[in-house]
Motif scaffolding. Structure first.
Motif, PDB file in Angstrom:
ATOM      1  N   LEU A  52       6.068   2.394  -2.699  1.00 42.88           N
ATOM      2  CA  LEU A  52       4.748   2.649  -3.278  1.00 42.88           C
ATOM      3  C   LEU A  52       4.049   1.380  -3.722  1.00 42.88           C
ATOM      4  O   LEU A  52       4.709   0.512  -4.274  1.00 42.88           O
ATOM      5  N   PRO A  53       2.764   1.239  -3.553  1.00 44.39           N
ATOM      6  CA  PRO A  53       1.941   2.152  -2.769  1.00 44.39           C
ATOM      7  C   PRO A  53       2.338   2.096  -1.305  1.00 44.39           C
ATOM      8  O   PRO A  53       2.935   1.135  -0.872  1.00 44.39           O
ATOM      9  N   HIS A  54       2.015   3.152  -0.574  1.00 45.51           N
ATOM     10  CA  HIS A  54       2.439   3.200   0.821  1.00 45.51           C
ATOM     11  C   HIS A  54       1.670   2.215   1.683  1.00 45.51           C
ATOM     12  O   HIS A  54       2.127   1.794   2.713  1.00 45.51           O
ATOM     13  N   PHE A  55       0.470   1.864   1.251  1.00 45.48           N
ATOM     14  CA  PHE A  55      -0.304   0.869   1.981  1.00 45.48           C
ATOM     15  C   PHE A  55      -1.311   0.258   1.015  1.00 45.48           C
ATOM     16  O   PHE A  55      -1.422   0.678  -0.121  1.00 45.48           O
ATOM     17  N   ALA A  56      -2.006  -0.773   1.518  1.00 43.37           N
ATOM     18  CA  ALA A  56      -2.911  -1.497   0.623  1.00 43.37           C
ATOM     19  C   ALA A  56      -3.947  -0.561   0.025  1.00 43.37           C
ATOM     20  O   ALA A  56      -4.706   0.070   0.756  1.00 43.37           O
ATOM     21  N   PRO A  57      -3.977  -0.434  -1.298  1.00 44.41           N
ATOM     22  CA  PRO A  57      -4.946   0.477  -1.906  1.00 44.41           C
ATOM     23  C   PRO A  57      -6.361  -0.081  -1.877  1.00 44.41           C
ATOM     24  O   PRO A  57      -6.555  -1.290  -1.948  1.00 44.41           O
ATOM     25  N   LYS A  60      -8.025   0.748  -7.354  1.00 35.68           N
ATOM     26  CA  LYS A  60      -6.899   0.506  -8.246  1.00 35.68           C
ATOM     27  C   LYS A  60      -6.907   1.482  -9.415  1.00 35.68           C
ATOM     28  O   LYS A  60      -5.891   1.745 -10.019  1.00 35.68           O
ATOM     29  N   ASP A 455       0.187   7.943   0.515  1.00 32.38           N
ATOM     30  CA  ASP A 455       0.179   9.011   1.505  1.00 32.38           C
ATOM     31  C   ASP A 455       0.512  10.304   0.760  1.00 32.38           C
ATOM     32  O   ASP A 455       1.612  10.448   0.232  1.00 32.38           O
ATOM     33  N   HIS A 456      -0.443  11.229   0.730  1.00 30.50           N
ATOM     34  CA  HIS A 456      -0.261  12.420  -0.113  1.00 30.50           C
ATOM     35  C   HIS A 456       0.928  13.259   0.339  1.00 30.50           C
ATOM     36  O   HIS A 456       1.443  14.069  -0.421  1.00 30.50           O
ATOM     37  N   GLU A 457       1.387  13.051   1.564  1.00 33.02           N
ATOM     38  CA  GLU A 457       2.536  13.829   2.022  1.00 33.02           C
ATOM     39  C   GLU A 457       3.846  13.198   1.564  1.00 33.02           C
ATOM     40  O   GLU A 457       4.900  13.808   1.663  1.00 33.02           O
ATOM     41  N   GLY A 475      -4.041  19.655   3.009  1.00 30.20           N
ATOM     42  CA  GLY A 475      -4.815  18.459   2.740  1.00 30.20           C
ATOM     43  C   GLY A 475      -4.888  17.487   3.897  1.00 30.20           C
ATOM     44  O   GLY A 475      -3.879  17.163   4.520  1.00 30.20           O
ATOM     45  N   HIS A 476      -6.121  17.081   4.197  1.00 24.03           N
ATOM     46  CA  HIS A 476      -6.349  16.028   5.180  1.00 24.03           C
ATOM     47  C   HIS A 476      -7.237  14.984   4.538  1.00 24.03           C
ATOM     48  O   HIS A 476      -8.196  15.322   3.859  1.00 24.03           O
ATOM     49  N   VAL A 477      -6.939  13.730   4.781  1.00 19.55           N
ATOM     50  CA  VAL A 477      -7.792  12.673   4.256  1.00 19.55           C
ATOM     51  C   VAL A 477      -9.150  12.753   4.959  1.00 19.55           C
ATOM     52  O   VAL A 477      -9.213  12.870   6.181  1.00 19.55           O
ATOM     53  N   LYS A 479     -11.577  10.991   6.380  1.00 12.85           N
ATOM     54  CA  LYS A 479     -11.702   9.589   6.777  1.00 12.85           C
ATOM     55  C   LYS A 479     -13.155   9.162   6.940  1.00 12.85           C
ATOM     56  O   LYS A 479     -13.470   7.982   6.827  1.00 12.85           O
TER      57      LYS A 479
ATOM     58  N   GLU B 289      -9.194  13.557  11.194  1.00 13.22           N
ATOM     59  CA  GLU B 289      -7.951  13.695  10.433  1.00 13.22           C
ATOM     60  C   GLU B 289      -7.149  14.905  10.887  1.00 13.22           C
ATOM     61  O   GLU B 289      -5.930  14.874  10.964  1.00 13.22           O
ATOM     62  N   GLN B 295      -2.231  13.395  13.733  1.00 13.09           N
ATOM     63  CA  GLN B 295      -1.177  13.805  12.801  1.00 13.09           C
ATOM     64  C   GLN B 295       0.205  13.471  13.351  1.00 13.09           C
ATOM     65  O   GLN B 295       1.095  13.069  12.617  1.00 13.09           O
ATOM     66  N   PRO B 303       1.648   2.007   8.294  1.00 13.69           N
ATOM     67  CA  PRO B 303       0.505   2.707   7.731  1.00 13.69           C
ATOM     68  C   PRO B 303      -0.594   1.744   7.328  1.00 13.69           C
ATOM     69  O   PRO B 303      -0.382   0.868   6.503  1.00 13.69           O
ATOM     70  N   GLU B 305      -3.840  -0.859   7.604  1.00 11.99           N
ATOM     71  CA  GLU B 305      -4.230  -2.254   7.389  1.00 11.99           C
ATOM     72  C   GLU B 305      -3.406  -3.145   6.488  1.00 11.99           C
ATOM     73  O   GLU B 305      -2.201  -3.242   6.564  1.00 11.99           O
ATOM     74  N   GLY B 306      -4.124  -3.744   5.560  1.00 15.34           N
ATOM     75  CA  GLY B 306      -3.562  -4.806   4.763  1.00 15.34           C
ATOM     76  C   GLY B 306      -3.755  -6.070   5.557  1.00 15.34           C
ATOM     77  O   GLY B 306      -3.236  -6.193   6.649  1.00 15.34           O
ATOM     78  N   ILE B 332      -0.067  -7.182  -3.664  1.00 16.69           N
ATOM     79  CA  ILE B 332      -1.295  -6.483  -3.273  1.00 16.69           C
ATOM     80  C   ILE B 332      -0.934  -5.158  -2.604  1.00 16.69           C
ATOM     81  O   ILE B 332      -1.563  -4.145  -2.832  1.00 16.69           O
ATOM     82  N   TYR B 333       0.064  -5.192  -1.738  1.00 10.59           N
ATOM     83  CA  TYR B 333       0.619  -3.959  -1.178  1.00 10.59           C
ATOM     84  C   TYR B 333       2.041  -4.277  -0.747  1.00 10.59           C
ATOM     85  O   TYR B 333       2.398  -5.446  -0.624  1.00 10.59           O
ATOM     86  N   PRO B 334       2.877  -3.279  -0.533  1.00  9.30           N
ATOM     87  CA  PRO B 334       4.262  -3.565  -0.240  1.00  9.30           C
ATOM     88  C   PRO B 334       4.382  -4.411   1.020  1.00  9.30           C
ATOM     89  O   PRO B 334       3.576  -4.274   1.936  1.00  9.30           O
TER      90      PRO B 334
END
Lengths: 483, 713
Positions: A52-57, A60, A455-457, A475-477, A479, B289, B295, B303, B305-306, B332-334
């Motif tokens: 976590l976070p799963h990707f760059a937020p 914040k 990632d909400h899942e 739920g779907h993001v 986009k 989505e 899916q 997952p 960018e970054g 900044i991210y993992p």
């Protein structure tokens, strides 16, 4: 001789056994190289947090300006001139399509359409329609994204509100802020990660209850902390009379020593959590007054938010406080402004309610923007459902009411990775059904988590034998509204 | 003749036959018409081929060591050798028959065929040398045979499983750069890898089964001998889809039985790709989505960018040491080396805390010093962080005279300086920061000319100056009315307050609107001695006058010794029972607060005992009206009195004025004078409206009546 033979046999067996055993263990050890986590297998939770976070937020922090009671979309952002033209005419069955109604209007034998008492004008690059009772919001239209196609499943306040906040209509699931606190922790360890601010307008109100900011089955440190309008914004934080800070420190050190002894004896992690909480409360004693002090805000801030921002407990004051908390690293600031439940007397009450929130909401956006904080702070404005396009009770042009309507309603979002100057989704001419880009509450929640880098899942908590998510199994993001 | 010798003779003969057959098959297989029974035999090739491999290796091992005992039994060894060669022959022949089936890549098949046949020949030569006891040469030949076994086996495996099957696991990691979800393309990164792994071995330039190639977009679109494989007009009917979805048993199922099959996920991915219009160059993130393809495929990628950073990671222990309650260091991210540092708690801040960041000066890309007390020299410390991208310096007290030292940070694109008392000289300093995209200068003491000047210096920078007080007159908020309670016995102190110190507060005490004709200027706490409605407004220079604030204060000087209700209040609004009416706690407009009693079906019938005969001036009822919530004044009020030595007398009947339209919630007081009475007991009956009036949305239903206090004076 027999004895020797037996002993020989035994020792041979032992030697053989040990010899084979070492070989066997060796082979197991070799095989185990293929299972990296065999001996230090991480718990499910550790694995979750490592990722976590799963990707760059994009965002914040979040400030959620909840308009409790459900403001009418038809007097705010969803302009439907047809309703003004057809005022008093019956809602066509082809539009209603057997929609379930609340007990408040299901007995009505007529559903007369009623248009907005207030005028609408178009603003900004997106030419968004905004009602005349939101002049300040109209000024920030290029900074916000209006979603006109929200829909929910609940038709009454409490389940709808609970659904928005926890992803379920009933029960004691954790609130969105608690999920974020659990997933991302606090940015500033001197303040709670999840703060709650309440205010009430003069309009017909609906209750808010602490279950809306509950930690549910999550650890209690994730519960929302309610700031009150009184002299003590956080209850029981102040030292009692006659106790100074050194004394408090000494007391905490002693308590901590005792707790440490206890921890060494039992090893219960809750004891450690307790020690941490005491320490945090001690730091909050300086951090909270620093944050809640508005005496150093320049005069222009008071003009921006309106003079009510100096009156603790008002929506304007809460917006200002929300900015200060957020600026100081509070992950999720949840505001509730009550009084949006206009079953009757709508023109009067909506005008008053709008006056309460319009200027301060817009000021909050502008204030974050001028400090360079808007792009990392997500602000959300909206209620728990919409209101009917037909009148509840007797209809008059200047005095009518609207019942609850879950099928289509409007909210707005700003900053934190959401496209600005955008209107998303569309409803039919009657403002009753969504015709384009529907956004379900779970989609909304998935999108918020996505903006926070989650990632909400994947953000789950195992409780009573199953894993729970904020978005349940849905739920779907969305986009299309992301930058 | 022994059994062994006879067997040997037979085996030798069969061997000769096999060699003959092999020659014919090897040179003439292209012209063969293979009957089904032989086709069956051909397909035993993958089954039997393992016997000669194992036996030949075993023979080599044994025969190289002449001491091994079983060689003593030469006839047996001889027959074993012969059997091995026969199995080799069967394998070769089966292979040649199998080759007549369509679809093997000609080139690699050629080599596999001839190494196999040669193997058979070499093995036979080896056997002959061995029987002639020319052991030296036999050994040389055996070595060649073994080498040939390995080569043939490998070529055969490549034929079935595809080229590079053996080495793929070793090569894969190098050639598989991680693709970001944001960059992933539907064909290049999702579909193509599947086709390459599972289909292309039979459908490529060197081997075009069904005249179809799947190793390039143009070939896929061109289709094969059965026509196009993807029908863009009718995607669901596409041949490719059709073939992969056929059951395994079907002859036309793809990939063919015996070949590596598509996984369930791969089938779903291909299916949804084709059904969703088979885009070849669409980004995955541009699918909606809810798209199945999105899916299914999103989890294959890193997952989102970054940005990429090319500097090394800081040590975990370094980050851990720098983290404390007032300085937060986070990635900044993992899996990114970039760090963000935020400072909290201005009372704890010293600029030494900045020095300590030296260890992560390379990794630091975001620095948040908002509200920390800085001095201008601290900027020089910050200027050492070469990779800094975002810098927050709001409300730090900087005067801006050293800002140009940030000019050597090429990546710095966002600088927040709001709320700082910047000096005019800071314009030149800021003007040097050409790399900025965003500059935040709200409330930073700079004049409009300064800002204009800066805009010409920084034409590519977006300068945000935020809200400016342009003299627009906003409305003041109303003054606050503060008192200990709304109900009092004799006298009450009331204070008026306003959060803005400079305002004047005007008020009235006679329930008239405060305007210039009647107001009183508030100068200090008010003493109120009778029931009063106070209305107040605030005024100040530069502001519009406030709306009014109103509050009512009620005198209740007599407290009865006992009281009771004949009927309980409605169970939804029970308050604290009858006590609520005499607790001197005024309810507000929130009728659910517990300070109100609600009545609907039954009237309020209240019996009050004053203990002795007393002179009473008035009885008052504090009520709520809220038409929108169906709350109305009582339809009728009756007041009865009884002296100690007397009978009940009705002294008042009133039908209070009823509202005629919807209005705001209001607190009202119904007060009834009781002239000349000295009762011991009072009975009050308040009847709720039985039928709501016609204009009301709930016309005909029962109204509510809410009461929070009874006042006796």
């Amino acid at each position: 001789m027999e004895k020797e033979q037996l002993e020989h046999g035994l020792s041979l067996n032992r030697r053989k056994f040990l010899g084979k055993l070492s070989l066997g263990i060796g082979s197991v050890a070799l095989g185990s190289l293929l299972i990296p986590d065999l001996l230090n297998r991480k718990s499910e939770e550790d694995a979750l947090f490592a990722a976590l976070p799963h990707f760059a937020p994009k965002a914040k922090r979040i400030i959620y300006l909840f308009q409790n009671g459900a403001p009418s979309q038809l007097e705010t952002f969803d302009y439907k001139p047809l309703l003004n033209q057809q005022i008093g005419k019956e809602l066509p069955d082809s539009i209603r399509m057997g929609q379930r109604l609340t007990g408040m209007t299901s007995g009505q034998n007529s559903f007369p359409l009623v248009g907005s008492y207030f005028g609408f004008k178009q603003y900004g690059e997106a030419r968004a329609w905004i009602s005349d009772i939101f002049p300040h919001t109209a000024k920030i239209v290029d900074d916000i994204c209006i979603i006109k196609s929200m829909h929910t499943e609940a038709i009454n306040h409490d389940p709808a509100l609970t659904f928005f906040q926890t992803g379920a209509q009933v029960g004691n699931r954790p609130s969105m802020g608690a999920w974020l606190s659990y997933g991302l922790g606090s940015e500033n360890s001197n303040l709670p990660a999840f703060c709650v601010l309440l205010s009430r307008g003069k309009g017909n109100g609906q209750g808010v209850y602490s279950k809306l900011w509950t930690n549910g089955f999550l650890d209690s440190v994730h519960q929302g902390v309610q700031f009150s309008a009184s002299e003590d914004p956080v209850l029981y934080l102040r030292d009692p009379k006659g106790m100074d800070r050194q004394e408090r420190r000494r007391m905490l050190d002693k308590v901590s020593e005792l707790n440490q002894l206890n921890y060494q004896a039992f090893g219960d992690p809750e004891i450690n959590a307790k020690i941490q909480q005491y320490e945090m409360a001690f730091r909050m004693q300086t951090a909270v007054p620093e944050v809640t002090d508005i005496s150093k805000e320049p005069d222009s801030i008071i003009k921006m938010y309106g003079p009510d921002c100096l009156v603790p407990g008002t929506y304007a004051a809460n917006c200002l406080l929300a900015r200060k908390l957020s600026e100081n690293g509070v992950r999720f600031v949840q505001l509730y402004h009550q009084g949006w439940d206009q079953h009757g007397n709508l023109p009067n009450e909506m005008a008053t309610q709008a006056k309460d929130v319009d200027q301060a909401s817009a000021a909050l956006i502008q204030d974050l923007k001028q400090r360079g904080l808007l792009d990392e702070t997500l602000v959300i404005w909206g209620g728990e459902f919409g209101r009917t396009n037909y009148c509840q009770g007797k209809i008059q042009v200047d005095n009518y009411g609207r019942d609850h309507h879950p099928r289509a309603f409007s909210i707005w979002m700003a900053g934190g990775g959401v496209k600005s100057g955008m209107v998303y989704g569309e409803t039919d001419e009657f403002g009753y059904n969504i015709t384009e880009n529907p956004v379900h509450v779970h989609d909304f929640q998935a999108t918020i988590l996505h903006l926070m880098g989650i990632d909400h899942e994947k953000l789950t908590y195992k409780h009573l034998g199953r894993r729970y998510r904020l978005t349940d199994v849905h739920g779907h993001v969305v986009k299309d509204i992301l930058v | 003749m022994s059994f062994q010798t006879r067997l040997s003779a037979i085996l030798k003969n069969v061997l000769i036959v096999f060699h003959g057959l092999t020659l014919i098959l090897a040179f003439g297989h292209e012209h063969l018409e293979v009957p089904p029974i032989l086709e069956f035999l051909g397909r035993t090739h993958p089954l039997v081929l393992h016997f000669p491999i194992a036996l030949l290796l075993l023979l080599a091992l044994v025969l190289w060591n002449p001491n091994i005992t079983f060689l003593e039994n030469k006839p047996f060894s001889n027959n074993l050798f012969l059997s091995t060669l026969l199995l080799t022959g069967i394998t070769v022949m089966a292979g040649l028959l199998l080759a007549t089936e369509e679809g093997y890549e000609k080139e690699s098949f050629f080599f596999h065929q001839w190494t196999g046949v040669t193997l058979f020949w070499l093995g036979t030569i080896w056997y002959i040398l061995w029987t002639k006891e020319i052991y030296q040469t036999a050994r040389v030949i055996s070595v060649l045979t073994i080498i040939l076994i390995i080569i043939t086996g490998h070529l055969g495996a490549s034929l079935t499983h595809g080229d590079d099957f053996l080495f793929a696991p070793l090569l894969k990691k190098k050639n598989d750069p991680k693709v970001n979800l944001d960059e992933a393309l539907s064909y290049d990164h999702v579909i193509r890898p599947i086709l390459e792994q599972k289909c292309v071995s039979c459908h490529k330039a060197s081997k075009q089964k069904g005249d179809l190639r799947l190793d390039g977009v143009e070939y896929i679109l061109a289709g094969g001998k059965n026509g196009p494989v993807i029908d863009l007009n009718n995607t669901e009917e596409s041949n490719l889809l059709h073939r992969i979805l056929l059951p395994m048993e079907d002859e036309d199922h793809m990939p063919p039985k015996g070949k590596l099959q598509l996984t369930e996920l791969e089938i779903q991915i291909i299916t949804s790709w084709i059904k969703e219009s088979a885009h070849f160059d669409k980004k995955l993130v541009h699918y909606p989505e809810e798209s199945n393809l999105f899916q299914l495929a999103k989890n294959l990628f890193v997952p989102s960018e970054g940005p990429n950073y090319d500097f090394p990671f800081a040590k975990g222990i370094t980050i851990e040491k720098l983290n404390n309650d007032y300085r937060v260091v986070q990635t900044i991210y993992p899996e990114a080396p970039a760090l963000r540092v935020s400072f909290f708690g201005k009372s704890q801040f010293t600029s030494k805390a900045l020095d300590e960041l030296d260890k992560i000066s390379v990794q630091l890309v975001e620095l948040n010093l908002n509200n920390m007390p800085l001095n201008d020299e601290d900027i020089k410390k910050i200027s050492r962080f070469n990779n800094l991208e975002k810098l927050y310096l709001n409300s730090t007290g900087l005067s801006g005279t050293t800002l140009s030292s940030l000019k050597n940070q090429p990546k710095l694109h966002s600088l927040s300086l709001s709320g700082n008392p910047l000096k005019e000289t800071s314009i030149a300093e800021l003007g040097a920061l050409k790399q900025l995209n965003n500059l935040f200068l709200w409330n930073s003491s700079l004049s409009t000319q300064n800002i204009e000047q800066l805009k010409t210096l920084l034409p590519n920078t977006k300068i945000e100056t935020g809200f400016k007080d342009e003299g627009e007159r906003y409305q003041l908020n109303p003054p606050l009315i503060q008192a200990e309670n709304n109900i009092f016995n004799n006298e009450l102190e009331v204070r008026l307050k306003h959060p803005i110190g400079s305002v004047s507060i005007f008020y009235t005490l006679d329930n008239t609107e405060p305007d210039s004709s009647n107001y009183l200027l508030y100068q200090g706490p008010l003493k109120i001695q009778k029931s009063t409605t106070l209305r107040a407004r605030a005024f100040a220079n530069g502001w519009l006058g406030s709306e009014e604030n109103t509050n009512s204060f009620f005198k209740a000087s007599i407290k009865p010794i006992s009281y009771q209700l004949s009927y309980p209040p409605h169970k939804s609004y029970p308050g604290n029972g009858v006590e609520t009416l005499f607790d001197q706690e005024k309810g507000d407009e929130d009728f659910g607060s517990g300070k109100w009693l609600g009545f609907q079906d039954q009237p309020l019938e209240l019996l009050i005992d004053l203990g002795k005969d007393q002179l009473i001036e008035s009885v008052g009822f504090s009520l709520l009206t809220a038409e929108g919530s169906y709350i109305f004044p009582p339809f009728q009020v009756e007041i009865w009195t009884k002296e100690h030595q007397g009978d009940w007398k009705m002294i008042q009947v009133d039908n209070p004025e009823q509202p005629e339209k919807m209005g705001d919630r209001k607190l009202i007081l119904l007060e009834y004078p009781i002239a000349g009475q000295k009762p011991k007991q009072i009975k009050a009956i308040l009847k709720p409206v039985n039928r709501l009036p016609k204009w009301h949305p709930g016309a005909g239903q029962k109204a509510w009546m809410f009461i929070d206090e009874v006042l006796i004076n």
